[in-house]
Write a protein that holds these residues in place. Sequence first.
Motif, PDB file in Angstrom:
ATOM      1  N   LEU A  69       0.826  -1.211   0.000  1.00 41.57           N
ATOM      2  CA  LEU A  69       0.000   0.000   0.000  1.00 41.57           C
ATOM      3  C   LEU A  69       0.857   1.257   0.000  1.00 41.57           C
ATOM      4  O   LEU A  69       0.597   2.195  -0.746  1.00 41.57           O
ATOM      5  N   VAL A  70       1.890   1.278   0.823  1.00 46.45           N
ATOM      6  CA  VAL A  70       2.735   2.471   0.933  1.00 46.45           C
ATOM      7  C   VAL A  70       3.937   2.418   0.001  1.00 46.45           C
ATOM      8  O   VAL A  70       4.850   3.234   0.112  1.00 46.45           O
ATOM      9  N   ASP A  71       3.919   1.469  -0.934  1.00 44.44           N
ATOM     10  CA  ASP A  71       4.978   1.303  -1.941  1.00 44.44           C
ATOM     11  C   ASP A  71       6.345   1.134  -1.275  1.00 44.44           C
ATOM     12  O   ASP A  71       7.327   1.734  -1.686  1.00 44.44           O
ATOM     13  N   GLY A  72       6.379   0.312  -0.247  1.00 46.21           N
ATOM     14  CA  GLY A  72       7.604   0.111   0.505  1.00 46.21           C
ATOM     15  C   GLY A  72       8.405  -1.119   0.105  1.00 46.21           C
ATOM     16  O   GLY A  72       9.465  -1.362   0.666  1.00 46.21           O
ATOM     17  N   HIS A  73       7.896  -1.896  -0.841  1.00 48.29           N
ATOM     18  CA  HIS A  73       8.645  -3.062  -1.287  1.00 48.29           C
ATOM     19  C   HIS A  73       9.828  -2.623  -2.145  1.00 48.29           C
ATOM     20  O   HIS A  73       9.792  -1.573  -2.773  1.00 48.29           O
ATOM     21  N   VAL A  74      10.856  -3.434  -2.159  1.00 48.98           N
ATOM     22  CA  VAL A  74      12.042  -3.125  -2.951  1.00 48.98           C
ATOM     23  C   VAL A  74      11.671  -3.173  -4.423  1.00 48.98           C
ATOM     24  O   VAL A  74      11.042  -4.111  -4.895  1.00 48.98           O
ATOM     25  N   ARG A  75      12.055  -2.131  -5.121  1.00 43.89           N
ATOM     26  CA  ARG A  75      11.802  -2.067  -6.556  1.00 43.89           C
ATOM     27  C   ARG A  75      13.155  -1.879  -7.231  1.00 43.89           C
ATOM     28  O   ARG A  75      13.837  -0.881  -7.003  1.00 43.89           O
ATOM     29  N   VAL A  76      13.551  -2.858  -8.026  1.00 50.40           N
ATOM     30  CA  VAL A  76      14.782  -2.742  -8.784  1.00 50.40           C
ATOM     31  C   VAL A  76      14.395  -2.172 -10.141  1.00 50.40           C
ATOM     32  O   VAL A  76      13.798  -2.857 -10.965  1.00 50.40           O
ATOM     33  N   ASP A  77      14.694  -0.910 -10.317  1.00 52.74           N
ATOM     34  CA  ASP A  77      14.315  -0.319 -11.593  1.00 52.74           C
ATOM     35  C   ASP A  77      15.497   0.399 -12.221  1.00 52.74           C
ATOM     36  O   ASP A  77      16.205   1.148 -11.574  1.00 52.74           O
ATOM     37  N   ILE A  78      15.674   0.107 -13.469  1.00 53.26           N
ATOM     38  CA  ILE A  78      16.695   0.788 -14.246  1.00 53.26           C
ATOM     39  C   ILE A  78      16.012   1.804 -15.153  1.00 53.26           C
ATOM     40  O   ILE A  78      16.467   2.924 -15.302  1.00 53.26           O
ATOM     41  N   PHE A  79      14.880   1.405 -15.695  1.00 58.21           N
ATOM     42  CA  PHE A  79      14.166   2.239 -16.652  1.00 58.21           C
ATOM     43  C   PHE A  79      12.861   2.804 -16.102  1.00 58.21           C
ATOM     44  O   PHE A  79      12.399   3.828 -16.569  1.00 58.21           O
ATOM     45  N   TYR A  80      12.276   2.137 -15.121  1.00 56.28           N
ATOM     46  CA  TYR A  80      10.932   2.455 -14.627  1.00 56.28           C
ATOM     47  C   TYR A  80      10.804   3.917 -14.183  1.00 56.28           C
ATOM     48  O   TYR A  80       9.841   4.593 -14.521  1.00 56.28           O
ATOM     49  N   SER A  81      11.755   4.391 -13.418  1.00 57.54           N
ATOM     50  CA  SER A  81      11.646   5.752 -12.864  1.00 57.54           C
ATOM     51  C   SER A  81      11.693   6.825 -13.947  1.00 57.54           C
ATOM     52  O   SER A  81      11.225   7.939 -13.728  1.00 57.54           O
ATOM     53  N   GLN A  82      12.239   6.494 -15.105  1.00 55.08           N
ATOM     54  CA  GLN A  82      12.339   7.468 -16.195  1.00 55.08           C
ATOM     55  C   GLN A  82      11.141   7.403 -17.141  1.00 55.08           C
ATOM     56  O   GLN A  82      11.055   8.205 -18.071  1.00 55.08           O
ATOM     57  N   MET A  83      10.229   6.469 -16.895  1.00 51.05           N
ATOM     58  CA  MET A  83       9.069   6.304 -17.768  1.00 51.05           C
ATOM     59  C   MET A  83       7.959   7.279 -17.383  1.00 51.05           C
ATOM     60  O   MET A  83       7.920   7.787 -16.266  1.00 51.05           O
ATOM     61  N   SER A  84       7.038   7.483 -18.327  1.00 51.78           N
ATOM     62  CA  SER A  84       5.869   8.323 -18.054  1.00 51.78           C
ATOM     63  C   SER A  84       4.960   7.615 -17.054  1.00 51.78           C
ATOM     64  O   SER A  84       5.036   6.402 -16.872  1.00 51.78           O
ATOM     65  N   ARG A  85       4.073   8.374 -16.412  1.00 50.91           N
ATOM     66  CA  ARG A  85       3.134   7.796 -15.446  1.00 50.91           C
ATOM     67  C   ARG A  85       2.239   6.755 -16.117  1.00 50.91           C
ATOM     68  O   ARG A  85       1.891   5.758 -15.515  1.00 50.91           O
ATOM     69  N   ARG A  86       1.881   6.993 -17.363  1.00 52.03           N
ATOM     70  CA  ARG A  86       1.041   6.045 -18.112  1.00 52.03           C
ATOM     71  C   ARG A  86       1.765   4.722 -18.305  1.00 52.03           C
ATOM     72  O   ARG A  86       1.220   3.662 -18.075  1.00 52.03           O
ATOM     73  N   ARG A  87       2.994   4.798 -18.718  1.00 46.33           N
ATOM     74  CA  ARG A  87       3.768   3.565 -18.946  1.00 46.33           C
ATOM     75  C   ARG A  87       4.018   2.831 -17.617  1.00 46.33           C
ATOM     76  O   ARG A  87       3.977   1.606 -17.561  1.00 46.33           O
ATOM     77  N   GLN A  88       4.269   3.573 -16.555  1.00 44.30           N
ATOM     78  CA  GLN A  88       4.429   2.957 -15.237  1.00 44.30           C
ATOM     79  C   GLN A  88       3.149   2.239 -14.830  1.00 44.30           C
ATOM     80  O   GLN A  88       3.200   1.127 -14.302  1.00 44.30           O
ATOM     81  N   ALA A  89       2.002   2.866 -15.088  1.00 41.78           N
ATOM     82  CA  ALA A  89       0.710   2.242 -14.762  1.00 41.78           C
ATOM     83  C   ALA A  89       0.510   0.975 -15.584  1.00 41.78           C
ATOM     84  O   ALA A  89      -0.014  -0.024 -15.069  1.00 41.78           O
ATOM     85  N   MET A  90       0.930   0.999 -16.836  1.00 38.38           N
ATOM     86  CA  MET A  90       0.810  -0.204 -17.688  1.00 38.38           C
ATOM     87  C   MET A  90       1.672  -1.338 -17.133  1.00 38.38           C
ATOM     88  O   MET A  90       1.214  -2.480 -17.051  1.00 38.38           O
ATOM     89  N   ILE A  91       2.892  -1.029 -16.761  1.00 34.59           N
ATOM     90  CA  ILE A  91       3.800  -2.051 -16.230  1.00 34.59           C
ATOM     91  C   ILE A  91       3.281  -2.585 -14.890  1.00 34.59           C
ATOM     92  O   ILE A  91       3.289  -3.794 -14.647  1.00 34.59           O
ATOM     93  N   ASP A  92       2.823  -1.681 -14.026  1.00 28.85           N
ATOM     94  CA  ASP A  92       2.291  -2.109 -12.727  1.00 28.85           C
ATOM     95  C   ASP A  92       1.044  -2.970 -12.888  1.00 28.85           C
ATOM     96  O   ASP A  92       0.891  -3.982 -12.193  1.00 28.85           O
TER      97      ASP A  92
END
Length: 170
Positions: A69-92
């Motif tokens: 809920l609080v997005d506290g899990h480890v996220r290994v991202d190389i590209f994710y943080s640089q993506m648009s909110r739309r693309r992040q929503a698609m991946i999630d």
Amino acid sequence: MLTRFADRLDTINRATGALVRWLALAMILLQFAVVLLRYVYGVSFVFLNEGVLYMHSALFMLGAGYTLLVDGHVRVDIFYSQMSRRRQAMIDAAGSVLFLLPSMAVLAWYAYPSVRNSWSVLEGAISVGGIPASFLLKSLIPAFCLLVAIQGLACLFRDLARLSAHKEGA
């Protein structure tokens, strides 16, 4: 509408998180008591050690949905943080549908026989002199699956709402 439903689902893990966070304090105090009893008074009780184990298990298993809920899990991202909110929503959303929800279903499915058998005999202590309630410890597995799946659905609904809002705005 999806966001409101996701908010309602969030309340389950928000309430669970508010409850289980107190286990961290209780666990620290109990561990302190165990160490004090062992090194100052020279006595040890198996049920106290198992109490720390039970609280630790409950804290992590029941707190996993809150952590999502609080997005506290480890996220290994190389590209994710640089993506648009739309693309992040698609991946999630894809991650929830393809990985998170199916893995929770499979884990619950395979844990169910063990938990059912444990409850049918009211399975006792892990160690001699321990807490006679292994069935409660095993019950944390389906509870974990349920809480994480609920939060996974809330995240999925929020991602779908974000995607549909982006389509309407386009």
